[in-house]
Design an enzyme around this catalytic site. Structure first.
Site, short mmCIF file in Angstrom:
data_model
loop_
_atom_site.label_atom_id
_atom_site.label_comp_id
_atom_site.label_asym_id
_atom_site.label_seq_id
_atom_site.Cartn_x
_atom_site.Cartn_y
_atom_site.Cartn_z
N GLU A 68 -4.35 9.06 0.69
CA GLU A 68 -4.02 10.48 0.47
C GLU A 68 -3.53 10.73 -0.95
OE1 GLU A 68 -2.12 8.31 1.83
OE2 GLU A 68 0.00 8.80 1.49
N HIS A 124 -2.62 3.89 0.14
CA HIS A 124 -2.39 5.32 0.44
C HIS A 124 -3.61 6.15 0.04
CE1 HIS A 124 2.01 5.69 1.39
NE2 HIS A 124 1.98 4.45 0.94
N ARG A 140 5.37 -6.98 6.11
CA ARG A 140 5.88 -5.82 5.37
C ARG A 140 6.22 -6.20 3.94
NH1 ARG A 140 10.85 -3.70 7.84
NH2 ARG A 140 10.57 -1.86 6.53
N CYS A 172 -0.75 2.38 5.39
CA CYS A 172 0.47 1.71 4.92
C CYS A 172 1.46 1.55 6.09
CB CYS A 172 1.06 2.46 3.73
SG CYS A 172 2.09 1.39 2.72
N ARG A 209 4.65 -0.42 -2.13
CA ARG A 209 5.41 -1.32 -1.23
C ARG A 209 4.53 -1.66 -0.02
NH1 ARG A 209 10.39 0.44 0.90
NH2 ARG A 209 11.03 -1.72 0.83
#
Ligand code: GLN
Length: 198
Positions: A184, A182, A112, A83, A147
């Site tokens: 994780e 993500h 972004r 990210c 995001r």
């Protein structure tokens, strides 16, 4: 564990570094937090976490780490950017903070917050294919997007490993892996395992 076992660092200037360390622990892999150039020089591979890329880049720039990061990665140090970490690695950033620096070692253009306000966060299943390892089987894994940036261009040296809605969300350029999601957060360790095997 032998003394030649690679030492794994997680860039800990800002963002979700603690959760990456938790995944590494779950996989039996010791890790250290990288906050200084000295820390960086003491590791053999690095995770750059999600967070806020403009803040992370500013901190890395002010601490003088940018050229060291660039040099180590260009010399072959395996790196996983997730990210905001993917934005940190990108050669080109669209909609960055004015003058937002990046390490620039991954030949992609990222925008972004590409998914807009209506999709600030979502979870989906993706199929991963490792072009660099034809023997590896494609497999499903869960991806959490928050995001997230969008990868709008990939250079000829960049392989797409997973896509969502026709756009790359996981890419690889030799020793550099980037995800716009993500890994994780999902409880699925596929991406971390791949990184540790680089
Ligand atoms: N939107 C953030 C940025 O531009 C990235 C979000 C994230 O890492 N979850 O840095």
């Amino acid at each position: 564990m032998s003394s030649t076992h690679p030492r794994t660092g997680v860039l800990a200037l800002q963002g979700a570094f603690g959760l990456h360390r938790a995944v590494l622990t779950r996989l039996g892999e010791p890790s250290t937090e990288v906050r200084t150039i000295e820390d960086l020089l003491a590791v053999d591979r690095l995770i750059i976490p999600g967070g806020e890329s403009s803040v992370m880049a500013k901190l890395a720039d002010e601490s003088g780490m940018m050229p060291v990061l660039r040099g180590r990665i260009e010399a072959g140090m395996p790196v996983l950017g997730t990210c905001a970490g993917a934005i940190m690695l990108a050669a080109e950033i669209v909609d960055g903070r004015v003058g937002q620096p990046s390490i620039g070692v991954l030949d992609i253009t990222v925008r972004r917050n590409a998914f807009g306000r209506q999709a600030e966060s979502f979870t989906t299943n993706l199929v991963m294919i490792d072009d660099a390892d034809p023997a590896a089987e494609a497999h499903d894994f869960e991806a959490v997007f928050i995001r997230a940036p969008g990868i709008e261009r990939t250079g000829s040296a960049v392989a797409t490993m997973a896509s969502y809605d026709g756009q790359p969300v996981m890419v690889r350029q030799e020793n550099v892996i980037a995800t716009t999601f993500h890994p994780e957060l999902s409880g699925d360790d596929t991406v971390h395992r791949l990184f540790l095997n680089l």
